[in-house]
Write an enzyme that holds these catalytic residues in place. Structure first.
Site, short mmCIF file in Angstrom:
data_model
loop_
_atom_site.label_atom_id
_atom_site.label_comp_id
_atom_site.label_asym_id
_atom_site.label_seq_id
_atom_site.Cartn_x
_atom_site.Cartn_y
_atom_site.Cartn_z
N ASP A 249 9.42 18.62 2.07
CA ASP A 249 10.32 19.97 1.93
C ASP A 249 9.74 20.90 3.19
OD1 ASP A 249 11.29 18.63 -0.59
OD2 ASP A 249 9.48 19.49 -1.66
N ASP A 295 14.00 16.38 3.53
CA ASP A 295 13.89 16.44 2.14
C ASP A 295 14.52 18.04 1.43
OD1 ASP A 295 13.89 15.38 -0.42
OD2 ASP A 295 12.05 15.59 -0.81
N ASP A 299 11.71 23.30 -3.00
CA ASP A 299 11.81 22.36 -4.30
C ASP A 299 10.72 23.14 -5.05
OD1 ASP A 299 13.80 20.73 -3.20
OD2 ASP A 299 12.50 19.08 -3.45
N ARG A 351 22.54 20.38 -4.42
CA ARG A 351 21.09 20.92 -4.91
C ARG A 351 21.06 22.36 -4.76
NH1 ARG A 351 16.71 15.95 -4.09
NH2 ARG A 351 17.77 14.35 -5.10
#
Length: 494
Positions: A249, A295, A299, A351
């Site tokens: 991330d 990614d 997160d 997301r």
């Protein structure tokens, strides 16, 4: 609302700028130094539920730094330890460099005998998927190519992943402050962290892993797809599934707590994942099977808690914000409390966030995208696959789903705006194994959001909680959101 609260004592002290080797003697009067004196006030979003988030406010002179490269940044983070530390980022910091600031690329990290073409040959579905284990291809890849890939990835990880300790403020000194090609991690034991006014770009994984069992399904709508292998025309190698997964991330809140991310920009830069299309033939060539080199943007996983993400811009990215990494990680229950407000999600695929377990408050955010090639829930997987290959692909990411209600999640949405070309409520909110979702005052293409239209099983509006942590912010009517957040969200807009 922009924070104007200042700690006069810090401003009087000059917030001495310093290189990683120590402080300089004169103060730097900049926007960045002013920002370093601003806390997130108590009760302003979930991050401030237990009191103000102060980051490095109160740092001694020896723990105030201005950094211009990776070496200086890492030294500053290390020297400060858990003591209050203020780090001002000047210019562009590339995390994928050696100690002489020379950029490191795939050839520098690769461990022999890794070769992408040989890797593809070894794990191609026509080779690897002919034998199933418990109804799926074996997900744990073995052999010299996977061993070399994993070793190469570990080598890159050791260089580009940088830990952020407690009581740190990481602030962009000017409008052009950037951290690129790396991954900041706020791990377990780290808390009270502020990150503001920085553009984060291109956390690129040179060695993504192919997972043959990810989303694999024995689907009879695909010609020749069946569990038992017969020949090249019949067998599991003709069933859909398999994904490329990347490691990094741009920011991972991996067990951290009390984190405020504000006025930042997150993007893949020039190496967007749509430039790396699928490499296997049908039925393993749908858009989600592209070679994924990025990614998440931010997160929040592994029992992380109390996070506020505000006034930030997420653009040109696919998998953006994952809250909770697994349905089986029940220790996340009672944690993963996150607030998103006044953010822009532009040309983002999915997301925004996708939530498991957490109580997530999302309000006054703008979501902009194109769902032309998103799956039709009324069609078979095969029909969707054939359609997406036959229609010219619009530029950018396929807008699949903004808010994802996963296992035991409790999302409270207010006055969000969804501008989704060829999209509807099912693209704004999706049921991903959850049971509840609440919304008040949101708009989808100018019409009120109706959660009954969300894809999948129905969602109950009884989420079991109601937000109280607004601080000095007021929820704006949805009609006012697009112009306001476009003008105020992102790095350089403080």
């Amino acid at each position: 609302m922009k924070r104007q609260t200042l700690f006069a004592s810090l401003v009087a002290a000059g917030l001495l700028a310093a290189c990683a080797s120590g402080p300089v003697s004169s103060p730097v009067v900049t926007g960045g130094s002013d920002l370093a004196s601003q806390p997130l006030p108590a009760n302003d979003g979930w991050a401030a539920a237990e009191g103000a988030v102060t980051g490095g406010i109160g740092a001694k002179a020896e723990n105030r730094f201005t950094v211009t490269n990776r070496k200086e940044l890492v030294a500053a983070l290390t020297k400060g330890g858990k003591e209050p530390t203020i780090i001002l980022v000047k210019g562009t910091i590339n995390l994928s460099v050696d100690d002489n600031n020379k950029e490191l690329t795939e050839k520098d990290y690769a461990v022999a005998p890794y070769d992408f073409n040989e890797y593809m040959k070894a794990y191609a579905p026509t080779v690897w998927n002919v034998k199933l284990e418990k109804g799926r291809p074996i997900r744990k890849l073995t052999g010299p190519q996977e061993e070399a890939r994993a070793a190469s990835q570990s080598r890159q990880k050791a260089r580009i992943v940088v830990q952020v300790p407690s009581n740190t403020s990481l602030i962009g000194l000017d409008k052009d402050a950037k951290i690129v090609k790396g991954n900041l991690v706020i791990g377990a034991g780290s808390e009270n962290v502020i990150i503001r006014n920085i553009t984060f770009e291109d956390a690129f994984d040179y060695f993504p892993q192919w997972d043959p069992g990810d989303s694999f399904k024995i689907d009879a709508s695909y010609p020749g797809c069946q569990e038992a292998y017969v020949d090249a025309t019949k067998g599991p190698q003709l069933c859909p599934g398999g994904r490329w997964n990347s490691e990094y991330d741009t920011i991972s809140i991996n067990g951290g707590k009390r984190v405020w991310i504000d006025h930042c920009t997150f993007t893949e830069g020039d190496r967007t994942d749509d430039k790396f299309p699928p490499v296997f033939p049908f039925p393993h060539n749908e858009p989600t099977q592209k070679v994924q080199h990025h990614d998440g943007a931010v997160d929040v996983t592994n029992e992380a808690d109390l996070v506020t993400i505000s006034y930030s811009l997420f653009k040109d990215h696919d998998k953006t914000n994952l809250i909770g990494g697994s349905d089986s990680r029940t220790s996340d229950a009672g944690k993963l409390r996150v607030t998103f407000h006044n953010n822009v999600f532009d040309n983002v695929g999915q997301r925004m966030p996708r939530v498991r377990f957490g109580k997530v408050h999302t309000y006054n955010n703008l979501f902009v995208g194109d769902a032309t090639l998103a799956d039709d829930p009324k069609a078979t997987a095969y029909e969707n696959h054939r359609r997406v290959l036959s229609v010219p692909k619009p530029k950018g990411n396929i807008f699949r789903q903004a808010l994802g209600a996963g296992k035991d999640s409790a999302i409270y949405s207010e006055a969000n705006v969804f501008e989704i070309k060829n999209g509807s409520a099912e693209h704004a909110v999706g049921n991903m194994g959850g049971t509840k979702f609440f919304d008040a005052g949101s708009l989808v293409n100018g019409k009120p959001l109706d959660i009954k239209e969300a894809a999948g099983k129905p969602l109950s509006p009884d989420v079991g909680w109601k937000p109280t942590l607004y601080g000095n912010n007021k929820v704006k009517p949805a009609g006012e959101v697009p112009a306001y957040v476009r003008a105020n969200a992102g790095a350089g807009k403080l």
